[in-house]
Motif scaffolding. Structure first.
Motif, short mmCIF file in Angstrom:
data_model
loop_
_atom_site.label_atom_id
_atom_site.label_comp_id
_atom_site.label_asym_id
_atom_site.label_seq_id
_atom_site.Cartn_x
_atom_site.Cartn_y
_atom_site.Cartn_z
N LEU A 1 5.76 8.60 -11.66
CA LEU A 1 5.29 7.46 -11.86
C LEU A 1 5.11 6.84 -13.21
O LEU A 1 5.57 7.62 -14.23
CB LEU A 1 3.76 7.29 -11.03
CG LEU A 1 3.54 7.67 -9.73
CD1 LEU A 1 2.13 7.51 -9.42
CD2 LEU A 1 4.18 6.27 -8.85
N ASN A 2 4.96 5.71 -13.54
CA ASN A 2 4.78 5.05 -14.84
C ASN A 2 3.82 3.86 -14.84
O ASN A 2 4.07 2.92 -14.51
CB ASN A 2 6.40 4.60 -15.50
CG ASN A 2 6.47 4.34 -16.82
OD1 ASN A 2 5.63 3.48 -17.27
ND2 ASN A 2 7.32 5.18 -17.36
N LYS A 3 2.72 4.48 -15.26
CA LYS A 3 1.44 3.46 -15.29
C LYS A 3 1.86 2.41 -16.28
O LYS A 3 1.40 1.22 -16.07
CB LYS A 3 0.29 4.36 -15.67
CG LYS A 3 -0.22 5.15 -14.74
CD LYS A 3 -1.86 5.39 -15.03
CE LYS A 3 -2.37 6.08 -13.81
NZ LYS A 3 -3.68 6.48 -14.17
N ALA A 4 2.63 2.39 -17.23
CA ALA A 4 2.76 1.52 -18.07
C ALA A 4 3.45 0.29 -17.42
O ALA A 4 3.10 -0.98 -17.57
CB ALA A 4 3.56 1.91 -19.55
N LEU A 5 4.49 0.45 -16.77
CA LEU A 5 5.35 -0.41 -15.91
C LEU A 5 4.45 -0.81 -14.86
O LEU A 5 4.58 -2.13 -14.41
CB LEU A 5 6.74 0.00 -15.53
CG LEU A 5 7.63 0.39 -16.91
CD1 LEU A 5 8.95 0.87 -16.00
CD2 LEU A 5 7.98 -0.91 -17.65
N GLN A 6 3.64 -0.08 -14.13
CA GLN A 6 2.98 -0.47 -13.04
C GLN A 6 2.05 -1.38 -13.05
O GLN A 6 1.73 -2.33 -12.54
CB GLN A 6 2.22 0.87 -12.47
CG GLN A 6 3.44 1.69 -11.68
CD GLN A 6 2.81 3.10 -11.36
OE1 GLN A 6 3.62 4.04 -11.59
NE2 GLN A 6 1.69 3.22 -11.26
N GLY A 7 1.51 -1.53 -14.28
CA GLY A 7 0.07 -2.36 -14.90
C GLY A 7 0.73 -3.55 -15.12
O GLY A 7 0.23 -4.62 -14.33
N VAL A 8 1.85 -3.83 -15.62
CA VAL A 8 2.43 -5.08 -15.90
C VAL A 8 3.13 -5.63 -14.26
O VAL A 8 2.72 -6.97 -14.06
CB VAL A 8 3.93 -5.05 -16.63
CG1 VAL A 8 4.44 -6.66 -16.93
CG2 VAL A 8 3.50 -4.42 -18.12
#
Lengths: 478, 478, 478, 478
Positions: free
Chosen positions: D305-312
């Motif tokens: 997963l990648n929270k940085a991208l998921q947030g956007v």
């Protein structure tokens, strides 16, 4: 109020006063392991000590010869403290060694530490009684001698008979590898015996005339193993072949049987799954031209947690601290791990919440309460009690980290000093928490409200049908 | 020579003289059934009577506590007469009733009529001895007390130990539903115990850590059932699960075992098939990450017929005629057939050569010798004897037509008058044929020549390896 | 009468005259193998040649597109000569090599030599017609173009439609490794398709929602393999999984099917066994919460022998002698045996009656008629014909001794000179025996009387229910 | 900056402008479903449209005929947008009906909505390109045409070939029943083909000579079903029988094969489990005297997963709101649920985090991000991409709540207006998030740092060995 007779310090003092006596009881039970519903000597040992302490004894609870209660006090809230004392088949083992070494091949052994459980709970009850007696405090203590936790669920029968109906709160504990309050639910479980009947014949001369009940048992097992892929993930099904139909390969087996255990986080789901298992049994009978019957041989409800009680229990454990293991305790635990426990054993025993303990051999702390309530696939007949009365349980570190339940590795530690220390800690925690309930009745009020909420409008329903009796469970085969 | 001491009439007279005594022996053995290698009381009963008759007793033959020989005479050809006395597990049954009715559930019973076999052979040996003694005729009689025919093959161990090496001819019989000389071969058989070892674990909490030995036993059985389609048609494979790994469904079974029996018309083919079965066991172990060992627990060679002896035996049976069953015998047999035997049972018991008897309830004739020699899927440790010494056997009608071997239906008839009549007939036929061999040594010469021819250049080879002892066969599990 | 047009010598002459032409037909059929019920080109080839010979053609017999009859003559007894031409799936193979070498992977091949069977029978019919035509002899010849012997039983459908009802005698043959008259019965067989329907689901995300039809197919197979031990010894059960439910492991298989073949020496016993197989299918459905249907997809009756006809056929084969194999024939057969046939193959192909031929590579004699009639586990739709009209069959040596049916080893020999020689011999034997029947009508009378006796009062009953049509058998899956 | 060309409003405008065109593309792909690695027409359709939009096309990526990339831009960060277009076997279905109704039995169908996936991603890429082009913004867009997601893992091969190595971020989406950002990991998966080789024989005449490869396939499956109890709880094993060895029950199956899929939350654990599965295959071969080979036929890594991208991505979805379903959409969804979806289907599709949606038929909100990261048993070849480049994915509501993947129920909705609406929403969310990355490069920096941390020091390792090529995966059987 800190120095009153119900204070933690006083409870600790009273437990310590009789600790040696009850460790000796535990060791005697360890040395004479008895199977479920056959714990006659173990019960006699417990009754003798409790009667000497002034408890009044009622035997034959729910019609079970090895179920009893020991009552002290006549007024006030009733505190129940639950004990167990049944052993497991085939787990006989010499004490204090690091290799599998039975004394008598095939004999039973205390593979689940119930020797500690029964004696530790008794120690708690006695210490609490001593505290009440010393000051003439209002309150009642009742020790429950609960048979057959391993097979059949003694408490479930006792619950069915109403034995817990007048209790205000109940406490229990289990010897373990970690010090912690039980904060995860246990699953509901139902046990069922399948009896297949076919037709004998000479297996070499006329196999075509035989109809094999053993074939049916095997095909049912194959069918259930195929079902595993298609059952809910939180469910469990496992079985033993309790009668394979005789030792003679040259006779087509006319009778054979198995016992299944079906578990799920909710009793209702376990019952749905059981219906599927029964269909598989019927399919196997149809395949083999045999007949089959299914009889429920045990069951227990899923456990309802009680945060109100758990919080008090946790606070007492925090104040008590871990057992004071010494170098000898650590040395043996280390040696055992090296010789007889695998890395997987260790990980399983600390997973998922205490992985940081994986390099320790004995637990020297207290596991924090988990944020989320989860359900474990294990089951306990404490579940049935928890539907009737607010119930809390703890575990204490009695065994080396990594020790699996139901193994010789556990048996061999069952009467060592480390186990005694864990047991005494449990007695203190239970007695102190019970004392808190008596000192502060609001705890009981909140605990009862929580239980009502958790029941969600359902009443307790015993998973074992009325027509099934404990003696049915003892009976083996036709 | 018709009226000499060895004539049929004289033999008949001598058998009749002691018939009641030996029927009583048979009934005592019937009433105290003992399993293979544990026939201590049965042996003691036989020895007591034979010693009283003047036989000299040698015990512990081949190192087996329940194997013995009883010798009479010091000179001349040695006639062997073989007896058996072992019972079968789980076949306990009340006498003379037409429904399944055990006295003690699970207790053994004489499901193969060996009570009659041992006593009938002893009666033959004693009558022959009496004949020799009366006239001082040269010749020796030896009764073989053979244990464990059902499990393990007592005679095979005795053969391996050389117990039959000095014999000139051997005779045996078996209680049955037809009067006939045995004129079909029996198959070779090998018994093997498979022990699987896995790893225990709690079946609900940590099944992923367990490796189930019971899984392995089941998968092996599945594999063997798949093999059935692809094995020679005259072969047989069957099994019992002798240890399913415990009664507790919540423990992954760490140990489990099965016993297989593999049969074929020739020992060599049985060995080839056994190798396939062993591969299946290894495959099952590989599938389950368990380990497996295979130990031979019994075996017997295929039977070599001997037409020279069979001819003489047949002629004696023809002259003796069938047992004189009376109305009571017929009435019970009729009732039993109606209540507890199926049409299939009846057909199997008379097929393929005596189908015309299917409407009779007790055999009142003598089955003709078949034109062709064929092989039966049954096995007997007489097979091993037949590779060492010319051997002949007969069967006599002791039970209702349709009675399957190894069933309660047989047990219930084992001490009835009809059974006694069949047993006495067998004693007469064996003693008379043995007498003929002594009167006419040419029979022995021809029988030995025939045996040599049938062996086809091969020597007797015991199917049980030297390192396997009878006590191994008694031992159950680790 | 030896030199008349129906004499053996004349028949031989007429067969030889057209042998090359019909060997070429056989080779064309070999080269364009067609599966059961799809033999359109093969039928066209046969019809073209028979029409040219003056036969009148009737197609679409019993509603089957690839079933036809070719009639010659208008008066007198009707002689039926049966031909076949269907191939087997997956047996494509290059000719004349000693290794497995398909031309097109997975394509069909003539693994049972039906190319020779159809052409050889046609050659016999044509030669017989030529003989009748030459002299204007009274008598009729009818060639039966019979489809789908391998799958479904074309002749069974033709029999059900009455196609054999007016025949007086029938003849057939089969290419083989031995020269012999068929003197053993064939078994009855029934084919059944089981269709299981479950519920699809994603096998990783939600396996618990799926109900696997493939699981059911597998569990049924396991159940049947367990049944093997307990079914009659002369029975056979075997199966193919005709639809395993798709190639995607990540989908729980919602549909799957299998086809079973159940055989026994008597039709009635096969039906009883089929009922057990159906129960196993239902048990498997019950185990998996799927549903199942069973549809009969083929069947044939057991073969009734006819000694009257067999005797005449044998005498003709004796007089004709074996095929005249030359060094090249022998060399290839030898090479093939070395490269691709096992000792077991060889033993099976000559057992049990011709074991003395095991060191030969091509049969240069004639197998004697067996003393006892026995039943083979193989089946043929000639069985249905044999219940309606007296029927005789022979086999001729077309292939190397040891060649198993339904293998590439057989395919590779199917158009070699040795195969042609065997085929021509069969044509001579059939035509000559048919000629004898016409010359000597008493043979027909005796053959019919024998048939009546063998039927034992029963009438012909078609094993395929009326509602099942050949087109059902072609249809594959839902 | 809100009104610049990369603003959400502008992106929405540009997506809307071409939405109809790409919905039409999706419908054409839906109507001509192609199986994995055979998506030639689908690829041609995509390439034609992207080339028209000015993308430069590179085909044959990683040597796969149906893998391509379409590039736009020459400078700046590279944004990857992944599309798929492969269908599933056997799922052909008429559109817009509420019952199972194939157009062509057995034909493939878009059971996973990849028609929408490919076209929706293309729409996102084109809209982003249009935005960049309009203002001359620096940045590159690359559309990945990824074949064979269902079978084999096209992206895994592309990853192995380095096709994602120069990317800065990657985006993907999947048609679903809920609007949500993917915030749970997917599992690693490995696909293996097992080929068993035995020995053919006639199943009725000489079954004892055959060694059945189908038996081996079945026994392996039985073995694996037994293993289920003893494998880690997060693992999955499932299989298809890809070649059951032929349709003829009368031939012992000489060849048969299966394909297994083994999954676990971590690639390494899947490999350990695969070793156990292989041992079971070898055990089955040993049991049946067949041989077996195992070939890897696909695999994918677990998803990082990648929270940085998921947030956007989540923020964009929140602002976009759910698809605007109308009464017709709701009516059909309601009807379908009533006719063809079960309560279990519904619960599974919303469990465990969105149970409150169970009474809705179409999702009209946005699922909140979960507090805990968990792993799903599903797998995707996006997992391999996620080990190489920071990757984010979303799902949009295209189908009725309760619609299971890989079913006709999904296929029938694949070209309805509701599906189009979900697809267009996904295009907007992906394009807008990509635009944010270009507007705010810090997002990319943080995303890359997070990826490094999640890799925990490990490098990407392709689960498919170099020697396995996509063409191996297309090849079926020997």
């Amino acid at each position: 109020m800190e120095n009153d007779s119900l204070s933690l310090a006083e409870i600790v003092r009273r437990v310590n006063a009789k600790a040696a006596e009850y460790c000796a009881l535990s060791d005697r039970i360890w040395a004479t392991p008895e199977l479920a519903f056959e714990e006659h000597r173990s019960v006699a040992e417990h009754i003798a000590m409790l009667r000497d302490e002034g408890f009044s004894i009622t035997t034959n609870i729910g019609g079970i010869a090895t179920a009893f209660v020991a009552d002290y006090g006549t007024d006030g809230p009733i505190i129940g403290i639950l004990g167990e004392y049944d052993a497991l088949a085939g787990l006989d083992q010499v004490s204090g060694v690091t290799e599998h070494k039975p004394k008598t091949k095939g004999a039973p052994g205390h593979g689940c530490g119930h020797n500690l459980l029964g004696a530790g709970s008794a120690l708690a009850a006695v210490a609490l009684k001593d505290a009440l007696a010393a000051e003439g405090i209002t309150g009642r203590v009742r020790y429950y001698g609960c048979p057959a936790e391993e097979a059949g669920g003694g408490k479930t029968f006792m619950a069915r008979a109403g034995a817990f109906d007048d209790l205000d709160v109940a406490f229990c504990w289990h010897p373990a590898v970690l010090n912690q309050v039980v904060a995860k639910s246990d699953s509901a479980a139902i046990g069922v015996r399948f009896r297949f009947r076919g037709r004998a014949s000479h297996a070499a001369m006329s196999p075509q005339l035989g109809r094999s009940a053993l074939d049916a048992v095997e095909l049912m097992n194959v069918g259930v193993n195929y079902m595993r892929e298609h059952m809910p993930l939180d469910a469990r099904v496992h079985y033993a072949v309790t009668n394979p139909g005789g030792d003679a390969p040259n006779v087509v087996q006319a009778y054979a049987e198995s016992v299944y255990s079906v578990r799920s986080a909710h009793l209702q789901d376990a019952e749905i799954l059981l219906d599927r298992v029964k269909k598989i049994a019927e399919g196997a009978a149809m395949m083999t031209e045999t007949s089959v019957t299914a009889e429920i041989v045990g069951g227990c409800s899923n456990l309802l947690l009680n945060k109100a009680l758990q919080g008090v229990l946790y606070e007492n454990m925090r104040r008590l601290g871990p057992p004071a293991f010494d170098d000898a305790d650590l040395a043996f635990a280390k040696e055992l791990r090296k010789a007889a426990l695998t890395q997987d054993d260790v990980l399983v025993s600390v997973a998922p919440d205490s992985l940081s303990l994986k390099d320790k051999v004995l637990h020297d702390g207290l596991t924090a309460m988990p944020e989320r309530e989860e359900s474990e696939p294990s089951s306990t007949d404490v579940g049935d009690v928890s539907w009737i009365v607010p119930t809390a349980q703890c575990q204490t570190a009695c065994f080396a980290i990594g020790t699996p339940l139901h193994t010789w590795q556990l048996v061999t530690q069952g009467n060592l000093p480390a186990a005694h220390k864990g047991m005494v800690l449990a007695a203190k925690a239970l007695a102190a928490t019970a004392a808190d309930c008596l000192r502060n009745p609001d705890i009981i009020t909140r605990a009862k409200a929580e239980l009502n909420e958790r029941k969600g409008g359902q009443s307790y329903r015993c998973p074992i049908p009325m027509e099934v009796t404990p003696s049915d469970l003892r009976a083996k085969t036709t």
